[in-house]
Scaffold this motif. Structure first.
Motif, PDB file in Angstrom:
ATOM      1  N   PRO A  15     -18.291  56.545  -3.618  1.00 43.38           N
ATOM      2  CA  PRO A  15     -19.065  55.662  -2.729  1.00 43.38           C
ATOM      3  C   PRO A  15     -18.324  55.248  -1.463  1.00 43.38           C
ATOM      4  O   PRO A  15     -18.932  55.126  -0.405  1.00 43.38           O
ATOM      5  N   GLU A  16     -17.024  55.059  -1.527  1.00 41.87           N
ATOM      6  CA  GLU A  16     -16.307  54.629  -0.316  1.00 41.87           C
ATOM      7  C   GLU A  16     -16.264  55.708   0.748  1.00 41.87           C
ATOM      8  O   GLU A  16     -15.932  55.448   1.893  1.00 41.87           O
ATOM      9  N   TYR A  17     -16.600  56.924   0.388  1.00 35.63           N
ATOM     10  CA  TYR A  17     -16.645  58.018   1.364  1.00 35.63           C
ATOM     11  C   TYR A  17     -18.076  58.413   1.704  1.00 35.63           C
ATOM     12  O   TYR A  17     -18.295  59.442   2.320  1.00 35.63           O
ATOM     13  N   GLY A  18     -19.028  57.598   1.329  1.00 37.96           N
ATOM     14  CA  GLY A  18     -20.441  57.942   1.502  1.00 37.96           C
ATOM     15  C   GLY A  18     -20.823  58.286   2.923  1.00 37.96           C
ATOM     16  O   GLY A  18     -21.398  59.337   3.184  1.00 37.96           O
ATOM     17  N   LEU A  19     -20.499  57.414   3.865  1.00 40.77           N
ATOM     18  CA  LEU A  19     -20.886  57.671   5.254  1.00 40.77           C
ATOM     19  C   LEU A  19     -20.097  58.825   5.856  1.00 40.77           C
ATOM     20  O   LEU A  19     -20.641  59.602   6.642  1.00 40.77           O
TER      21      LEU A  19
END
Length: 163
Positions: A15-19
């Motif tokens: 999730p922390e790399y989603g964007l």
């Protein structure tokens, strides 16, 4: 599959790399490689509903930059393609594109023809920034429409209109 590719894919799925994942996939999918970025945008929005607008904007920027790369590839390939300039289909397509000019880049969002269209715009030496602007408008409209439609079709607890 190569181990480093598997680790990269796993890392980008966090999730922390989603964007950043949305950006990379959107950029790559705008090049001449056949890849769709809408499922990635939808997946992120489904997991993190508050990221609807950031995801749409990041996808638009990534996809537009990929289209800009296509433009530059087409610009650089001008001499290579000259040998195919005698085809009747080629001549008709070129006349149509020259008539539209940079506005043809509004169609950069279309699957199959949009990415090569950006390359042809560069090959025809259409002005770079107007082409990029039209690409961005078309791609933004696609991401809002596609992601909004997917959210509507697969409802859940997503609230992205500020509610």
């Amino acid at each position: 599959m190569e181990l480093w590719i598997q680790h990269l894919i796993e890392a980008l799925a966090l999730p922390e790399y989603g964007l950043s994942t949305v950006f990379v996939v959107s950029f790559i999918s705008a090049t001449l490689l056949p890849l769709g970025s809408e499922p990635v945008v939808f997946g992120l929005v489904k997991l993190s509903p508050h990221l609807f607008w950031p995801a749409v904007l990041v996808a638009t920027v990534g996809n537009t930059l990929g289209g800009a790369l296509d433009w530059w590839l087409g610009y650089g390939a001008h001499k290579v393609v000259d040998k195919y300039s005698h085809s009747s289909h080629h001549s008709r397509a070129i006349r149509w594109l020259e008539k539209l000019g940079p506005k043809a880049c509004l169609l950069a969002w279309l699957p199959g023809i949009g990415d090569p269209l950006c390359a042809v715009a560069g090959w025809l030496k259409f002005p770079f920034w107007p082409c990029v602007a039209y690409m961005a408008i078309g791609k933004f409209a696609r991401y809002v429409t596609m992601t909004g439609a997917l959210v509507w079709a697969f409802p859940g607890s997503i609230r992205f209109w500020g509610g």
